[in-house]
Design a protein around this motif. Structure first.
Motif, short mmCIF file in Angstrom:
data_model
loop_
_atom_site.label_atom_id
_atom_site.label_comp_id
_atom_site.label_asym_id
_atom_site.label_seq_id
_atom_site.Cartn_x
_atom_site.Cartn_y
_atom_site.Cartn_z
N MET A 89 -40.76 40.06 6.06
CA MET A 89 -42.14 39.61 6.17
C MET A 89 -43.05 40.83 6.16
SD MET A 89 -42.02 36.34 6.14
CE MET A 89 -43.81 36.19 6.35
N LEU A 90 -43.90 40.91 5.13
CA LEU A 90 -44.87 41.98 5.02
C LEU A 90 -46.17 41.52 5.68
CD1 LEU A 90 -45.64 44.76 3.92
CD2 LEU A 90 -46.18 43.66 1.73
N VAL A 91 -46.55 42.18 6.75
CA VAL A 91 -47.71 41.77 7.55
C VAL A 91 -48.77 42.87 7.44
CG1 VAL A 91 -48.53 41.10 9.84
CG2 VAL A 91 -46.18 40.55 9.13
N ILE A 92 -49.95 42.51 6.90
CA ILE A 92 -50.98 43.50 6.62
C ILE A 92 -52.26 43.19 7.38
CG2 ILE A 92 -52.44 44.48 4.80
CD1 ILE A 92 -50.20 44.20 2.87
N ASP A 93 -52.78 44.18 8.04
CA ASP A 93 -54.04 44.11 8.78
C ASP A 93 -55.21 44.11 7.80
OD1 ASP A 93 -56.23 44.45 10.41
OD2 ASP A 93 -55.51 46.29 11.38
N VAL A 94 -56.09 43.09 7.91
CA VAL A 94 -57.29 43.04 7.05
C VAL A 94 -58.55 42.99 7.92
CG1 VAL A 94 -56.16 42.02 5.05
CG2 VAL A 94 -57.05 40.53 6.85
N SER A 95 -58.49 43.61 9.09
CA SER A 95 -59.67 43.67 9.95
C SER A 95 -60.72 44.60 9.33
CB SER A 95 -59.28 44.15 11.35
OG SER A 95 -58.70 45.43 11.28
N MET B 132 -48.16 46.65 8.80
CA MET B 132 -49.05 47.76 8.47
C MET B 132 -50.42 47.50 9.06
SD MET B 132 -50.98 49.21 5.28
CE MET B 132 -52.33 48.54 6.22
N SER B 133 -50.88 48.43 9.88
CA SER B 133 -52.18 48.27 10.53
C SER B 133 -52.81 49.64 10.75
CB SER B 133 -52.01 47.54 11.87
OG SER B 133 -53.26 47.42 12.54
N LYS C 233 -37.34 41.38 19.39
CA LYS C 233 -36.12 42.05 19.83
C LYS C 233 -35.07 41.01 20.24
CE LYS C 233 -33.59 45.45 21.56
NZ LYS C 233 -32.98 46.53 20.74
N GLU C 234 -35.49 39.99 20.99
CA GLU C 234 -34.56 38.95 21.42
C GLU C 234 -33.95 38.21 20.24
OE1 GLU C 234 -36.77 36.45 24.01
OE2 GLU C 234 -36.97 37.94 25.62
N GLN C 235 -34.72 38.05 19.18
CA GLN C 235 -34.25 37.32 18.01
C GLN C 235 -33.52 38.22 17.01
OE1 GLN C 235 -37.42 34.98 16.27
NE2 GLN C 235 -37.99 34.04 18.23
N GLY C 236 -33.42 39.49 17.33
CA GLY C 236 -32.72 40.41 16.44
C GLY C 236 -33.48 40.73 15.17
N ILE C 237 -34.81 40.72 15.26
CA ILE C 237 -35.64 41.00 14.08
C ILE C 237 -36.48 42.24 14.37
CG2 ILE C 237 -37.42 40.11 12.53
CD1 ILE C 237 -36.56 37.29 13.31
N PRO C 238 -36.04 43.40 13.92
CA PRO C 238 -36.80 44.63 14.18
C PRO C 238 -38.12 44.65 13.41
CG PRO C 238 -34.98 45.07 12.70
CD PRO C 238 -34.81 43.65 13.15
N ILE C 239 -39.09 45.34 13.97
CA ILE C 239 -40.39 45.50 13.33
C ILE C 239 -40.57 46.96 12.93
CG2 ILE C 239 -42.89 45.24 13.58
CD1 ILE C 239 -42.36 43.20 15.79
N SER C 240 -40.76 47.19 11.65
CA SER C 240 -41.09 48.52 11.16
C SER C 240 -42.60 48.60 11.06
CB SER C 240 -40.46 48.78 9.79
OG SER C 240 -39.06 48.78 9.87
N THR C 241 -43.21 49.45 11.87
CA THR C 241 -44.67 49.55 11.87
C THR C 241 -45.12 50.75 11.05
OG1 THR C 241 -44.69 50.89 13.91
CG2 THR C 241 -44.80 48.48 14.15
N ILE C 242 -46.25 50.58 10.41
CA ILE C 242 -46.87 51.67 9.64
C ILE C 242 -48.31 51.80 10.14
CG2 ILE C 242 -47.43 52.60 7.38
CD1 ILE C 242 -45.47 50.60 6.17
N SER C 243 -48.60 52.90 10.83
CA SER C 243 -49.98 53.16 11.24
C SER C 243 -50.65 53.92 10.11
CB SER C 243 -50.01 53.96 12.55
OG SER C 243 -49.22 55.13 12.45
#
Length: 335
Positions: free
Chosen positions: A100-106, A208-209, A233-243
């Motif tokens: 899942m690619l999650v992008i900040d559009v604020s 990415m935010s 973390k509980e669901q075993g789904i790591p989050i790779s963050t990009i600042s």
């Protein structure tokens, strides 16, 4: 190490390590050979007449007479390694994975500290990431500001993702926690329909935010980003963050300059809480490099591959050379 015509010779483990017990047999052969050579020397010393010894014992090159035995021992050792099922690491494209690619559009993404703007650079880099991601991976897209919206549900088709990235629109506020919860829900939904295995498909969230969460103001609230990261973390789904951005970014609001520095610390904690990795980028080139790194990590997996062929061929080759050396030098097979 790879030897032409032999195949991969590197090692990362063994499937059948108990075959190494055969090395005890090889060791016994070495001891037996040494004992036989010692007994032979004793028999030779019984001859007091050297001239008579020369007449009854054929002359052999002393330096090379042990070659066939040495080659035989090495060959048996290599064949034992082959029987033990050596493996080497093989990188293969992933299938059944969900990203899942999650992008900040604020509104802070309007900042031009990254040319031409944070949002424009994010769009370009994300499109390259989508194009280069392994075809078998299901890629989804979420855009978020004050709320989170699933623009593309996870799919192996990239066309809709590319089109959606081109149409990203800025909005007010930043609800990072809601974006992560939405991504987790999308992963659960697609995991229920993908099938093809006894367990849910492996999943990863790439977030990415450029700024800290504003809705809610406390990331530890039930709907906050840190709470969402713990659930990931509980669901075993790591989050790779990009600042993404610089400490010097700003936007114009009502003719006033509003600083919008990048929030490295908050995004790093989200990654840590989820079991993922944190990255930072302050330019388009750096952002593309981060996405390229993620593409290699996410798109491929390392599995043990068979490496016995090379050891088997080399062992057989040395076994043949041992027989040849025995016939040419000692006029008999080694033994």
């Amino acid at each position: 190490m790879t030897i032409p015509l032999l195949g991969p010779m590197s090692l990362s483990g063994f499937k059948y390590p108990w075959f190494f017990l055969f090395l005890l047999v090889v060791a016994a052969l070495v001891v037996g050979y040494l004992v036989a050579q010692r007994a032979r020397q004793r028999r030779v010393l019984r001859f007091s007449n050297v001239e008579l010894l020369d007449s009854v014992a054929p002359t052999r090159p002393a330096r090379w007479r042990h070659l066939s035995a040495v080659l035989l021992i090495i060959a048996l050792t290599l064949l034992t390694i082959a029987m033990a099922g050596p493996t080497h690491d093989v990188r293969v494209p992933r299938n059944r994975a969900v990203v899942m690619l999650v992008i900040d559009v604020s509104q802070s993404m309007r900042a031009t500290d990254v040319s031409p703007s944070r949002l424009a650079a994010a769009q370009e880099a994300a499109k390259q990431f989508a194009n280069e991601l392994t075809p078998g991976i299901n890629l989804g897209l979420i855009a978020y500001a004050g709320t989170a919206t699933v623009l593309v549900s996870p799919t192996t088709s990239r066309q809709n993702t590319i089109a959606a990235l081109d149409k990203l629109q800025l909005a007010d506020r930043t609800a990072t926690g809601e974006a992560i919860f939405t991504a987790l829900q999308s992963v659960a939904t697609v995991g229920a329909v993908i099938g093809g295995g006894d367990e849910p498909p492996p999943a990863r969230i790439v977030l990415m935010s450029d700024g800290k969460e504003t809705v809610p103001s406390n990331p530890d609230n039930p709907k906050g980003a840190f709470t969402a990261a713990r659930m990931a973390k509980e669901q075993g789904i790591p989050i790779s963050t990009i600042s993404f951005g610089t400490p010097y970014g700003f936007v114009e609001i009502n003719d006033q300059r509003q600083p919008v520095p990048v929030d490295d610390a908050g995004l790093r904690k989200i990654a840590d809480l989820s079991g993922g990795n944190a990255y930072s980028a302050s330019s388009l080139a750096e952002l593309k490099e981060v996405y390229s790194t993620l593409q290699q990590q996410i798109g491929y997996e390392t599995i043990p591959g068979d490496a016995s062929v090379g050891w088997l061929r080399l062992g057989a080759l040395l076994l043949g050379l041992a027989a040849l050396a025995g016939l040419l030098i000692n006029r008999r097979l080694p033994g």
